[in-house]
Each structure stands twice: as C-alpha cells, then as structure tokens.
Scaffold this motif. Structure first.
Motif, PDB file in Angstrom:
ATOM      1  N   ARG A  60       1.602   4.392   2.659  1.00 52.99           N
ATOM      2  CA  ARG A  60       1.571   3.165   4.341  1.00 52.99           C
ATOM      3  C   ARG A  60       2.537   2.417   4.587  1.00 52.99           C
ATOM      4  O   ARG A  60       3.671   2.003   3.481  1.00 52.99           O
ATOM      5  N   MET A  78      -9.061   7.360   1.662  1.00 53.22           N
ATOM      6  CA  MET A  78      -9.332   6.693   2.937  1.00 53.22           C
ATOM      7  C   MET A  78      -9.706   5.051   2.029  1.00 53.22           C
ATOM      8  O   MET A  78      -9.040   4.287   2.201  1.00 53.22           O
ATOM      9  N   TYR A  81      -6.070   4.424   0.842  1.00 53.12           N
ATOM     10  CA  TYR A  81      -5.435   3.479   2.022  1.00 53.12           C
ATOM     11  C   TYR A  81      -5.825   2.044   2.029  1.00 53.12           C
ATOM     12  O   TYR A  81      -5.096   1.793   2.446  1.00 53.12           O
ATOM     13  N   GLU A  82      -7.191   1.734   2.011  1.00 56.76           N
ATOM     14  CA  GLU A  82      -7.923   0.434   2.417  1.00 56.76           C
ATOM     15  C   GLU A  82      -7.409  -0.602   1.138  1.00 56.76           C
ATOM     16  O   GLU A  82      -7.006  -2.026   1.671  1.00 56.76           O
ATOM     17  N   HIS A  85      -3.688  -2.056   1.788  1.00 60.76           N
ATOM     18  CA  HIS A  85      -3.205  -2.514   3.167  1.00 60.76           C
ATOM     19  C   HIS A  85      -4.235  -3.762   2.056  1.00 60.76           C
ATOM     20  O   HIS A  85      -3.759  -5.051   2.085  1.00 60.76           O
ATOM     21  N   ASN A  86      -5.412  -4.147   1.333  1.00 65.66           N
ATOM     22  CA  ASN A  86      -5.543  -5.397   0.661  1.00 65.66           C
ATOM     23  C   ASN A  86      -4.673  -5.786  -0.228  1.00 65.66           C
ATOM     24  O   ASN A  86      -4.415  -6.999  -0.149  1.00 65.66           O
TER      25      ASN A  86
END
Length: 98
Positions: A60, A78, A81-82, A85-86
């Motif tokens: 990312r 996924m 991927y989260e 972000h976190n």
C-alpha cells in the motif's frame, strides 16, 4: 503467516524491515531489491497484490512511502491490506503526521 514487513520510500531505500523467518543477510538484500522493484514499477490502477516466488506481496502506498508485507499463499490478502492501513493509522496517531 507473515514472512516479512518492509517500509520503503519512492527512491527504493528501505526504511524499516522486519523478518519473521530466518533469511541470510545477503539474501535479504537481493529479496528487498526485487520486491521493491516489483512494487514501485506498478501503476496506481493495478492491484496491490502480487504473486512472487512462493509467497504473495501485499503493498500500500502512502504519499512517498510504500508498506510491503510478504505473506504465504494461505493468508487472506484483504486482511493484510487492512492491517497495513491500521498500522499506518497507529503510527500517525502516535507520531502525528506520519
């Protein structure tokens, strides 16, 4: 399972690397160079998941910083991927303006 975690700038310089499996130092350098080249060469329109050798890369981009996670074939892309972000949100709250 997560195999490694990298934070890389747009120039291809590794800013942070964490390996969760033993990898020799000289192999780490080659692996990081290949992974960085693969991620930096992709456009923003392309998917953020790459199949690479015997694992997957999930990355990312945040401004000039790329966060890349190497996972095995059974891991959920996924979810990772989260996770990325976190992780960036936590860094932003802690250090303010990551």
């Amino acid at each position: 399972m997560i195999k490694f975690f990298l934070m890389v700038n747009k120039q291809g310089q590794t800013r942070l690397s964490k390996y969760y499996e033993h990898v020799e130092i000289n192999k780490r350098t080659m692996l990081e160079a290949e992974v960085i080249k693969n991620c930096l060469s992709r456009s923003k329109d392309q998917c953020s998941f790459i199949e690479y050798k015997d694992f997957k890369l999930v990355y990312r981009q945040y401004a000039a910083l790329f966060v890349v996670v190497g996972i095995d074939q059974t891991e959920n892309e996924m979810a990772v991927y989260e996770l990325i972000h976190n992780f960036v949100e936590v860094l932003d709250k802690y250090f303010s303006r990551v």
